[in-house]
Write a protein that holds these residues in place. Sequence first.
Motif, PDB file in Angstrom:
ATOM      1  N   SER A 125       0.727  -1.364  -0.199  1.00  0.00           N
ATOM      2  CA  SER A 125       0.027  -0.003  -0.150  1.00  0.00           C
ATOM      3  C   SER A 125       0.969   1.355   0.202  1.00  0.00           C
ATOM      4  O   SER A 125       0.509   2.481  -0.489  1.00  0.00           O
ATOM      5  N   LEU A 209      -7.684  -2.431  -2.577  1.00  0.00           N
ATOM      6  CA  LEU A 209      -7.000  -2.959  -1.391  1.00  0.00           C
ATOM      7  C   LEU A 209      -7.867  -3.751  -0.621  1.00  0.00           C
ATOM      8  O   LEU A 209      -7.705  -4.704  -0.280  1.00  0.00           O
ATOM      9  N   PRO A 239      -3.118   4.464   0.888  1.00  0.00           N
ATOM     10  CA  PRO A 239      -3.050   4.049  -0.393  1.00  0.00           C
ATOM     11  C   PRO A 239      -4.190   4.629  -1.070  1.00  0.00           C
ATOM     12  O   PRO A 239      -5.195   5.062  -0.602  1.00  0.00           O
ATOM     13  N   GLU A 241      -7.204   4.664  -3.270  1.00  0.00           N
ATOM     14  CA  GLU A 241      -8.492   3.661  -3.331  1.00  0.00           C
ATOM     15  C   GLU A 241      -9.397   4.132  -4.265  1.00  0.00           C
ATOM     16  O   GLU A 241      -9.486   5.269  -4.879  1.00  0.00           O
TER      17      GLU A 241
END
Length: 241
Positions: A125, A209, A239, A241
């Motif tokens: 991530s 994720l 991270p 998304e």
Amino acid sequence: MSSPSNSPQSPVPSAPGRAAPDPAARAGRALQKGRQTKAAIVDAALGLATHIGLEGLSVGALAERMGMSKSGVFAHFGSREELQISVIREYHARFEQEVFYPALQAPRGVARLRALFERWMARTSVEIDSGCLYISGAVEFDDRPGPVRDALASSVCTWHAALKRAIVLCKECGELRADTDEEQMLFEIHGLILALHYEARFLQTPGSLARALTGFDHILQRYGAKVPPTQVLPSPSTPKE
């Protein structure tokens, strides 16, 4: 009385309160400084490589970043190839420190396998914003035999062997079916990481994720594990998304 030429030479006394220079100590300090400089160069090179790839590394760019001469950088490695290999080794060492060794604190079985995967996900991530050297390096060197490719492949194989061992321990603990094919399970878990990197980094697909984490749970359940859903570990950066 003996002539001066036949008299034994007396050592020249050191200045009062001042120890004589120790060549071994000077050599030790120089060696330590050289190691520190080399480590700093590798650290800077790793930062560059995660963004521009191993092939993008140049002694000139690295020397400019370090405020050194090209010859000064070159002297620590001897070749660009050795610089690339040093970067791979450093990347692998950091990967082990962040992912592998902490996960060993978890009990053998699914708990340890989950810890390995969760820490791998946490690192991935973070790398969504920079880049994974194993993935980018595979693209650069998949069809280019030589020491750099060998170093990359060796590092990845070492990590895969650790994951496979964790899967085998799950079977031995009775937490996965006895007929579980560890090679197949490893293949599927690695596939989740590759898919996550592609979806989140390249396509910037929302929810990538969470989908990868759900996929890991599905793999565990399909091979006989009865475990609660995976929880996302906190990571230093958020991270995409």
